[in-house]
Write a protein that holds these residues in place. Structure first.
Motif, PDB file in Angstrom:
ATOM      1  N   GLN A 164      -2.594  12.278  -5.500  1.00  0.00           N
ATOM      2  CA  GLN A 164      -2.874  11.367  -6.611  1.00  0.00           C
ATOM      3  C   GLN A 164      -3.752  10.201  -6.169  1.00  0.00           C
ATOM      4  OE1 GLN A 164      -1.617  11.300 -10.072  1.00  0.00           O
ATOM      5  NE2 GLN A 164      -1.445  13.465  -9.555  1.00  0.00           N
ATOM      6  N   ILE A 165      -3.413   9.614  -5.043  1.00  0.00           N
ATOM      7  CA  ILE A 165      -4.160   8.446  -4.549  1.00  0.00           C
ATOM      8  C   ILE A 165      -5.597   8.820  -4.217  1.00  0.00           C
ATOM      9  CG2 ILE A 165      -4.336   6.796  -2.641  1.00  0.00           C
ATOM     10  CD1 ILE A 165      -1.217   6.868  -2.562  1.00  0.00           C
ATOM     11  N   LEU A 166      -5.782   9.927  -3.538  1.00  0.00           N
ATOM     12  CA  LEU A 166      -7.134  10.331  -3.148  1.00  0.00           C
ATOM     13  C   LEU A 166      -7.982  10.723  -4.361  1.00  0.00           C
ATOM     14  CD1 LEU A 166      -6.326  12.349   0.098  1.00  0.00           C
ATOM     15  CD2 LEU A 166      -7.438  10.111  -0.065  1.00  0.00           C
ATOM     16  N   GLU A 167      -7.339  11.241  -5.409  1.00  0.00           N
ATOM     17  CA  GLU A 167      -8.072  11.573  -6.631  1.00  0.00           C
ATOM     18  C   GLU A 167      -8.549  10.318  -7.353  1.00  0.00           C
ATOM     19  OE1 GLU A 167      -5.929  14.081  -9.280  1.00  0.00           O
ATOM     20  OE2 GLU A 167      -5.976  15.826  -7.946  1.00  0.00           O
ATOM     21  N   GLY A 170       3.792  -2.190  -9.461  1.00  0.00           N
ATOM     22  CA  GLY A 170       4.472  -0.912  -9.397  1.00  0.00           C
ATOM     23  C   GLY A 170       3.843   0.108  -8.479  1.00  0.00           C
ATOM     24  N   PHE A 171       2.776  -0.277  -7.789  1.00  0.00           N
ATOM     25  CA  PHE A 171       2.080   0.668  -6.909  1.00  0.00           C
ATOM     26  C   PHE A 171       2.053   0.137  -5.481  1.00  0.00           C
ATOM     27  CE2 PHE A 171      -1.745   1.967  -4.639  1.00  0.00           C
ATOM     28  CZ  PHE A 171      -1.594   3.342  -4.663  1.00  0.00           C
ATOM     29  N   SER A 172       2.461   0.963  -4.538  1.00  0.00           N
ATOM     30  CA  SER A 172       2.421   0.576  -3.127  1.00  0.00           C
ATOM     31  C   SER A 172       1.910   1.739  -2.286  1.00  0.00           C
ATOM     32  CB  SER A 172       3.817   0.150  -2.650  1.00  0.00           C
ATOM     33  OG  SER A 172       4.766   1.188  -2.823  1.00  0.00           O
ATOM     34  N   ALA A 173       1.517   1.417  -1.071  1.00  0.00           N
ATOM     35  CA  ALA A 173       0.971   2.429  -0.167  1.00  0.00           C
ATOM     36  C   ALA A 173       2.056   3.256   0.498  1.00  0.00           C
ATOM     37  CB  ALA A 173       0.114   1.756   0.896  1.00  0.00           C
ATOM     38  N   ALA A 174       3.304   2.876   0.311  1.00  0.00           N
ATOM     39  CA  ALA A 174       4.430   3.620   0.897  1.00  0.00           C
ATOM     40  C   ALA A 174       5.666   3.390   0.026  1.00  0.00           C
ATOM     41  CB  ALA A 174       4.694   3.159   2.330  1.00  0.00           C
ATOM     42  N   PRO A 175       6.574   4.352   0.010  1.00  0.00           N
ATOM     43  CA  PRO A 175       6.567   5.626   0.734  1.00  0.00           C
ATOM     44  C   PRO A 175       5.620   6.643   0.094  1.00  0.00           C
ATOM     45  CG  PRO A 175       8.517   5.485  -0.644  1.00  0.00           C
ATOM     46  CD  PRO A 175       7.829   4.157  -0.762  1.00  0.00           C
ATOM     47  N   LEU A 176       5.190   7.616   0.874  1.00  0.00           N
ATOM     48  CA  LEU A 176       4.262   8.644   0.404  1.00  0.00           C
ATOM     49  C   LEU A 176       4.826  10.038   0.649  1.00  0.00           C
ATOM     50  CD1 LEU A 176       0.635   7.630   1.535  1.00  0.00           C
ATOM     51  CD2 LEU A 176       1.727   7.287  -0.684  1.00  0.00           C
ATOM     52  N   LEU A 201     -11.496   5.935  -0.534  1.00  0.00           N
ATOM     53  CA  LEU A 201     -10.698   6.218   0.661  1.00  0.00           C
ATOM     54  C   LEU A 201     -11.245   7.435   1.395  1.00  0.00           C
ATOM     55  CD1 LEU A 201      -7.093   5.574  -0.717  1.00  0.00           C
ATOM     56  CD2 LEU A 201      -8.519   4.058   0.675  1.00  0.00           C
ATOM     57  N   ARG A 202     -11.668   8.450   0.642  1.00  0.00           N
ATOM     58  CA  ARG A 202     -12.296   9.619   1.281  1.00  0.00           C
ATOM     59  C   ARG A 202     -13.611   9.216   1.942  1.00  0.00           C
ATOM     60  NH1 ARG A 202      -9.834  14.444  -0.143  1.00  0.00           N
ATOM     61  NH2 ARG A 202      -8.733  14.504  -2.157  1.00  0.00           N
ATOM     62  N   GLU A 203     -14.393   8.396   1.224  1.00  0.00           N
ATOM     63  CA  GLU A 203     -15.690   7.965   1.761  1.00  0.00           C
ATOM     64  C   GLU A 203     -15.519   7.184   3.055  1.00  0.00           C
ATOM     65  OE1 GLU A 203     -17.473   5.765  -1.390  1.00  0.00           O
ATOM     66  OE2 GLU A 203     -17.469   7.462  -2.792  1.00  0.00           O
ATOM     67  N   ALA A 204     -14.421   6.403   3.137  1.00  0.00           N
ATOM     68  CA  ALA A 204     -14.160   5.597   4.331  1.00  0.00           C
ATOM     69  C   ALA A 204     -13.374   6.377   5.387  1.00  0.00           C
ATOM     70  CB  ALA A 204     -13.393   4.334   3.949  1.00  0.00           C
ATOM     71  N   ASN A 205     -13.081   7.639   5.080  1.00  0.00           N
ATOM     72  CA  ASN A 205     -12.355   8.510   6.004  1.00  0.00           C
ATOM     73  C   ASN A 205     -10.974   7.966   6.351  1.00  0.00           C
ATOM     74  OD1 ASN A 205     -12.249  10.954   7.446  1.00  0.00           O
ATOM     75  ND2 ASN A 205     -12.786   9.935   9.366  1.00  0.00           N
ATOM     76  N   VAL A 206     -10.316   7.372   5.351  1.00  0.00           N
ATOM     77  CA  VAL A 206      -8.953   6.882   5.545  1.00  0.00           C
ATOM     78  C   VAL A 206      -7.986   8.058   5.422  1.00  0.00           C
ATOM     79  CG1 VAL A 206      -7.131   5.400   4.620  1.00  0.00           C
ATOM     80  CG2 VAL A 206      -9.496   4.572   4.692  1.00  0.00           C
ATOM     81  N   LYS A 207      -7.167   8.239   6.438  1.00  0.00           N
ATOM     82  CA  LYS A 207      -6.196   9.334   6.458  1.00  0.00           C
ATOM     83  C   LYS A 207      -4.832   8.804   6.011  1.00  0.00           C
ATOM     84  CE  LYS A 207      -9.266  12.040   8.453  1.00  0.00           C
ATOM     85  NZ  LYS A 207      -9.934  13.129   7.707  1.00  0.00           N
ATOM     86  N   LEU A 208      -4.303   9.364   4.940  1.00  0.00           N
ATOM     87  CA  LEU A 208      -2.995   8.936   4.446  1.00  0.00           C
ATOM     88  C   LEU A 208      -1.914   9.761   5.146  1.00  0.00           C
ATOM     89  CD1 LEU A 208      -3.798   8.728   0.617  1.00  0.00           C
ATOM     90  CD2 LEU A 208      -4.173   7.009   2.390  1.00  0.00           C
ATOM     91  N   ARG A 238       9.231   6.202  -8.295  1.00  0.00           N
ATOM     92  CA  ARG A 238       9.513   7.169  -9.370  1.00  0.00           C
ATOM     93  C   ARG A 238       8.655   8.430  -9.211  1.00  0.00           C
ATOM     94  NH1 ARG A 238      10.313   8.301 -15.069  1.00  0.00           N
ATOM     95  NH2 ARG A 238      12.318   7.396 -15.669  1.00  0.00           N
ATOM     96  N   ALA A 239       7.372   8.228  -8.915  1.00  0.00           N
ATOM     97  CA  ALA A 239       6.478   9.379  -8.740  1.00  0.00           C
ATOM     98  C   ALA A 239       6.866  10.189  -7.515  1.00  0.00           C
ATOM     99  CB  ALA A 239       5.038   8.901  -8.633  1.00  0.00           C
TER     100      ALA A 239
END
Length: 221
Positions: free
Chosen positions: A104-107, A91-97, A112-119, A150-151
């Motif tokens: 929510q994902i970054l929390e 039920g969880f995917s990286a898109a759509p965002l 992801l923050r540590e790896a400097n991934v930009k969503l 849904r989210a």
């Protein structure tokens, strides 16, 4: 002359036949011959004696949605022989965002923050383009997460969607399938998927069926 010859391995071809010793000749990224290539030459010869040579494994249930953006080599899977991963499960995917989901994902995924991934993507097409531009060693088959849909539309509210909200979910799902998603997954013990009634899932699966996609069900209990 081949580009690559893999010599002397025990070949398991995935057809349920017994293994056999053989060589594999590869040219322009394609297997041209399997057999005894004693007199053939190649730019590169791989000695596979003592090794199994087989088609790559498909990991049908993976959560590597963000892994290629952290480490595109993905050695932990490649070294197990995995060459394709189905992502976007439970039920969880990286898109759509949207902005709500990004927060929510970054929390919940501080790495992801540590790896400097930009969503920075919004659609499935933009996510796929981001992964391809970053580079990835595997083939990826993304599903669309029902919880993500849904989210995106109604947050984590514990109620039925309105007709307009359901239509928006269906539109987002259809758009994602058109852009390269392989189907939809549910996580029916996790919020917000667990708030959905069966009829909601059926309506969304009708869209998946229209595109010939798959439905991966994480059931309620």
């Amino acid at each position: 002359m081949y580009d690559i010859i893999v010599k002397g391995g025990r070949i398991l071809d995935g057809t349920e036949n017994p293994w056999f010793y053989g060589d594999i000749g590869i040219k322009n990224g394609k297997i041209l011959k399997i057999g005894k290539l004693r007199s053939d030459t190649a730019e590169k010869v791989i000695d596979a004696r003592g090794c199994i040579v087989s088609p790559g494994f498909i990991d049908m249930h993976s959560h590597s949605d963000f892994a290629p953006l952290i480490n595109p080599y993905m050695e932990s899977k490649v070294r197990q022989g995995v060459t394709t991963e189905v992502i976007g499960n439970c039920g969880f995917s990286a898109a759509p965002l949207n902005d709500f989901l990004r927060e929510q994902i970054l929390e919940t995924s501080p790495m992801l923050r540590e790896a400097n991934v930009k969503l920075e993507w919004a659609s499935m097409a933009e996510y796929i383009e981001t992964v391809q531009q970053n580079g990835v060693s595997l083939n990826l088959a993304p599903l669309v997460g029902h919880g993500t849909l849904r989210a995106f539309v109604m947050g984590y509210e514990k109620r039925r969607p309105t007709s307009d909200e359901l239509e928006e979910m269906k539109h987002l799902l259809a758009e994602s399938l058109e852009q390269g998603a392989f189907g939809m997954s549910t996580g029916l013990i996790y919020p917000p998927s667990c708030y959905a009634e069966t009829e909601e899932i059926i309506e969304l699966c009708r869209i998946v069926a229209e595109y010939g996609g798959i439905y991966a069900s994480h059931i309620r209990g």
